[in-house]
Design a protein around this motif. Structure first.
Motif, short mmCIF file in Angstrom:
data_model
loop_
_atom_site.label_atom_id
_atom_site.label_comp_id
_atom_site.label_asym_id
_atom_site.label_seq_id
_atom_site.Cartn_x
_atom_site.Cartn_y
_atom_site.Cartn_z
N MET A 1 -65.13 -60.77 1.93
CA MET A 1 -65.88 -60.08 2.97
C MET A 1 -67.35 -59.84 2.60
O MET A 1 -68.11 -59.29 3.37
N GLY A 2 -67.73 -60.22 1.38
CA GLY A 2 -69.12 -60.06 0.96
C GLY A 2 -69.51 -58.63 0.64
O GLY A 2 -70.69 -58.28 0.72
N THR A 3 -68.54 -57.80 0.25
CA THR A 3 -68.84 -56.39 -0.04
C THR A 3 -68.75 -56.07 -1.53
O THR A 3 -68.80 -54.90 -1.91
N ARG A 4 -68.64 -57.07 -2.37
CA ARG A 4 -68.64 -56.84 -3.81
C ARG A 4 -70.08 -56.79 -4.29
O ARG A 4 -70.83 -57.76 -4.14
N SER A 5 -70.48 -55.64 -4.83
CA SER A 5 -71.82 -55.46 -5.38
C SER A 5 -71.69 -55.01 -6.82
O SER A 5 -71.05 -53.99 -7.09
N GLU A 6 -72.26 -55.76 -7.72
CA GLU A 6 -72.17 -55.41 -9.14
C GLU A 6 -73.26 -54.43 -9.52
O GLU A 6 -74.43 -54.67 -9.25
N PHE A 7 -72.84 -53.34 -10.12
CA PHE A 7 -73.77 -52.34 -10.63
C PHE A 7 -73.56 -52.12 -12.12
O PHE A 7 -74.45 -51.71 -12.81
N LEU A 8 -72.36 -52.40 -12.60
CA LEU A 8 -72.00 -52.13 -13.99
C LEU A 8 -72.98 -52.77 -14.96
O LEU A 8 -73.39 -52.15 -15.92
N GLY A 9 -73.37 -53.99 -14.69
CA GLY A 9 -74.26 -54.70 -15.60
C GLY A 9 -75.65 -54.13 -15.69
O GLY A 9 -76.35 -54.37 -16.66
N VAL A 10 -76.08 -53.36 -14.72
CA VAL A 10 -77.43 -52.81 -14.73
C VAL A 10 -77.48 -51.39 -15.28
O VAL A 10 -78.54 -50.82 -15.39
N GLN A 11 -76.34 -50.84 -15.62
CA GLN A 11 -76.30 -49.49 -16.15
C GLN A 11 -76.20 -49.55 -17.67
O GLN A 11 -75.56 -50.44 -18.22
N PRO A 12 -76.79 -48.60 -18.36
CA PRO A 12 -76.62 -48.59 -19.82
C PRO A 12 -75.16 -48.28 -20.15
O PRO A 12 -74.54 -47.46 -19.48
N PRO A 13 -74.61 -48.96 -21.14
CA PRO A 13 -73.21 -48.70 -21.47
C PRO A 13 -73.02 -47.29 -22.01
O PRO A 13 -73.85 -46.79 -22.77
N ALA A 14 -71.94 -46.66 -21.58
CA ALA A 14 -71.63 -45.31 -22.07
C ALA A 14 -70.85 -45.44 -23.37
O ALA A 14 -70.09 -46.39 -23.55
N PRO A 15 -71.03 -44.50 -24.27
CA PRO A 15 -70.25 -44.56 -25.52
C PRO A 15 -68.77 -44.35 -25.21
O PRO A 15 -68.41 -43.38 -24.55
N PRO A 16 -67.90 -45.26 -25.65
CA PRO A 16 -66.48 -45.20 -25.29
C PRO A 16 -65.80 -43.89 -25.68
O PRO A 16 -64.98 -43.38 -24.95
N GLU A 17 -66.16 -43.31 -26.82
CA GLU A 17 -65.49 -42.08 -27.25
C GLU A 17 -65.78 -40.92 -26.31
O GLU A 17 -65.01 -39.97 -26.24
N ALA A 18 -66.86 -40.98 -25.56
CA ALA A 18 -67.21 -39.89 -24.64
C ALA A 18 -66.52 -40.03 -23.29
O ALA A 18 -66.59 -39.14 -22.47
N LEU A 19 -65.84 -41.14 -23.06
CA LEU A 19 -65.29 -41.40 -21.73
C LEU A 19 -63.81 -41.10 -21.59
O LEU A 19 -63.34 -40.89 -20.50
#
Length: 171
Positions: free
Chosen positions: A145-163
């Motif tokens: 449907m053309g509604t997939r928008s990637e944002f994950l790649g443009v965000q700084p990665p969060a430290p895994p232990e904090a998540l």
């Protein structure tokens, strides 16, 4: 056996339609039954880096978690009359409903897991536009449907232990 891929596609399309038009469409109106999605689930997820603590609550409380479960059970029950004529289709729809709840719950208790395994859902909550990425379990119909928008790649990665949120009691 054709009921299995048909049931999967139907369920994924159902995620897309219901999420876009019911949970976000009707759900933005405070008086709607579906308002829990936008006014509780999205706000908690946004404020707490994807974590929604309602998934740690008891099943015996009337919360976004139990409303989601009731809606999924109602959808499963609505398909029960088809069981004698389309058992593989109905079984797949039921399995998809269980899987939906399982992965959606985990995504909101373990954001690091969601970032890795459901980046489209992570993007739905944490990206700039929360009116995109409607699928939860698989992005198939978002791609169609053309509604997939990637944002994950443009965000700084969060430290895994904090998540990671370790629930005190998992129901």
């Amino acid at each position: 056996m054709i009921g299995i891929p048909l049931g999967w596609a139907y369920s994924n399309f159902g995620e897309w339609v219901l999420h876009k038009h019911v949970l976000h469409g009707l759900g933005k109106h405070r008086r709607s039954f579906w308002s829990f999605h936008w006014h509780e689930h999205h706000q908690k997820s946004r404020r707490h880096d994807m974590v929604d603590d309602q998934y740690m609550r008891s099943l015996w409380t009337w919360s976004a978690k139990t409303k989601e479960l009731v809606a999924l059970a109602a959808l499963a029950l609505a398909h029960a009359p088809l069981l004698p004529v389309a058992p593989f289709f109905v079984g797949t729809v039921w399995a998809c409903a269980v899987n939906y709840y399982r992965v959606h719950r985990r995504a909101h208790l373990d954001p690091a897991w969601a970032r890795e395994h459901l980046p489209w859902h992570y993007d739905h909550h944490m990206g700039k536009d929360q009116n995109a990425n409607w699928c939860v379990t698989h992005p198939f119909f978002d791609l169609v449907m053309g509604t997939r928008s990637e944002f994950l790649g443009v965000q700084p990665p969060a430290p895994p232990e904090a998540l990671v949120v370790a629930p005190a009691h998992v129901a």
